[in-house]
Design a protein around this motif. Structure first.
Motif, mmCIF file in Angstrom:
data_model
loop_
_atom_site.group_PDB
_atom_site.id
_atom_site.type_symbol
_atom_site.label_atom_id
_atom_site.label_comp_id
_atom_site.label_asym_id
_atom_site.label_seq_id
_atom_site.Cartn_x
_atom_site.Cartn_y
_atom_site.Cartn_z
ATOM 1 N N HIS A 31 42.015 55.446 38.103
ATOM 2 C CA HIS A 31 41.453 56.459 37.211
ATOM 3 C C HIS A 31 42.281 57.736 37.303
ATOM 4 O O HIS A 31 42.803 58.068 38.360
ATOM 5 N N THR A 56 43.292 65.557 30.598
ATOM 6 C CA THR A 56 42.335 64.811 31.412
ATOM 7 C C THR A 56 41.208 65.716 31.891
ATOM 8 O O THR A 56 40.028 65.343 31.844
ATOM 9 N N HIS A 59 38.840 66.462 29.105
ATOM 10 C CA HIS A 59 37.931 65.327 28.924
ATOM 11 C C HIS A 59 36.774 65.403 29.930
ATOM 12 O O HIS A 59 35.606 65.264 29.559
ATOM 13 N N GLU A 60 37.111 65.667 31.181
ATOM 14 C CA GLU A 60 36.070 65.751 32.214
ATOM 15 C C GLU A 60 35.168 66.969 32.007
ATOM 16 O O GLU A 60 33.981 66.925 32.335
ATOM 17 N N HIS A 63 32.315 66.011 29.881
ATOM 18 C CA HIS A 63 31.259 65.325 30.630
ATOM 19 C C HIS A 63 30.366 66.350 31.333
ATOM 20 O O HIS A 63 29.152 66.203 31.363
ATOM 21 N N ASP A 68 26.660 64.510 31.596
ATOM 22 C CA ASP A 68 26.635 63.051 31.527
ATOM 23 C C ASP A 68 26.333 62.449 32.892
ATOM 24 O O ASP A 68 26.661 63.017 33.926
ATOM 25 N N HIS A 72 31.211 55.040 33.418
ATOM 26 C CA HIS A 72 31.952 55.101 32.156
ATOM 27 C C HIS A 72 31.146 54.411 31.064
ATOM 28 O O HIS A 72 31.275 53.213 30.844
ATOM 29 N N ASN A 76 29.525 58.031 25.856
ATOM 30 C CA ASN A 76 29.932 59.285 26.512
ATOM 31 C C ASN A 76 31.442 59.427 26.538
ATOM 32 O O ASN A 76 31.971 60.530 26.341
ATOM 33 N N GLU A 77 32.147 58.346 26.777
ATOM 34 C CA GLU A 77 33.614 58.390 26.814
ATOM 35 C C GLU A 77 34.178 58.713 25.436
ATOM 36 O O GLU A 77 35.106 59.520 25.312
ATOM 37 N N SER A 78 33.624 58.097 24.397
ATOM 38 C CA SER A 78 34.095 58.372 23.024
ATOM 39 C C SER A 78 33.869 59.833 22.656
ATOM 40 O O SER A 78 34.752 60.478 22.088
ATOM 41 N N ASN A 81 36.307 62.066 24.589
ATOM 42 C CA ASN A 81 37.654 61.994 24.015
ATOM 43 C C ASN A 81 37.760 62.830 22.747
ATOM 44 O O ASN A 81 38.712 63.591 22.564
ATOM 45 N N ARG A 116 44.079 58.128 24.118
ATOM 46 C CA ARG A 116 42.677 57.946 23.718
ATOM 47 C C ARG A 116 42.160 59.144 22.931
ATOM 48 O O ARG A 116 41.378 58.987 21.995
#
Length: 160
Positions: A31, A56, A59-60, A63, A68, A72, A76-78, A81, A116
Motif C-alpha cells: 500500500h 496519495t 486521497h487519504e 478519507h 471513513d 478499502h 469510499n475509495e472511488s 479518488n 486512479r
C-alpha cells in the motif's frame, strides 16, 4: 454532499494538520498509505516516490474528512479518488493536456495525480458530457443536440 474545488495552494500535510490527523512515514508492504480512523492517523510508505506522496496524501485526507471506516471499501475509495482529483487538477490544464497528449502517464505526471485519480476524473468528465448531450428522435432519425430550425443539429443518425 460537499464537493471540493481545485486549489493551486492545496497542501495535504496542512490539511491533515487542520483535521488534527497525525502523519507517520513507515514501511508498508503493498500500500502507498493507509488511514487508521481509530487513531486519527495516516501512515504513508517511506519508500513512496516523491511525485506520488502529494496525491496519495490528498486521497487519504478525503478519507479523514469523511471519517471513513478502516479498510478499502469500493465506494469510499472511488469517492476519495474523485475528490482528491478535484482538489489537485486544474480544469483548464486538464483540458489542454488531454487535448494534446494521448500518453496518460505523462498527463498524470504533469498534473501530479495518480492513475486512479486520473481515471476517476476522466470518468466523471465523461459522465458529465454525456448528461449534457441531448438526443431526440423524429420519425426514423435521431438528432444529437437539436436546436430550433432546419439543419441545426450536431449529428443525425438514421434509425431503421
Amino acid at each position: 454532499m460537499f464537493v471540493p474545488e481545485y486549489d493551486p495552494a492545496y497542501d495535504p500535510l496542512e490539511h491533515l494538520e487542520q483535521l488534527k490527523v497525525r502523519h507517520v512515514r513507515h514501511t508498508l508492504n503493498g500500500h502507498n498509505a493507509i488511514w487508521v480512523p481509530e487513531r486519527r492517523l495516516v501512515i504513508s510508505d517511506r519508500n513512496l516516490r516523491s511525485e506520488l506522496l502529494h496525491p496519495t496524501l490528498a486521497h487519504e485526507c478525503d478519507h479523514a474528512v469523511n471519517d471513513d471506516c478502516a479498510g478499502h471499501h469500493p465506494r469510499n475509495e472511488s469517492r476519495a479518488n474523485l475528490h482528491s482529483a478535484f482538489r489537485l487538477v486544474d480544469p483548464a490544464l486538464w483540458e489542454s493536456l488531454t487535448a494534446l497528449h494521448t500518453d496518460y502517464d505523462q498527463i498524470c505526471l504533469e498534473l501530479g495525480i495518480t492513475r486512479r485519480q486520473f481515471r476517476a476524473y476522466y470518468d466523471y468528465n465523461k459522465r458529465l458530457a454525456a448528461a449534457q448531450e441531448r438526443r431526440e428522435r423524429f420519425g426514423n432519425a435521431v438528432y444529437l443536440n437539436p436546436k430550433m430550425g432546419a439543419g441545426q443539429w450536431q449529428r443525425k443518425l438514421e434509425v431503421a
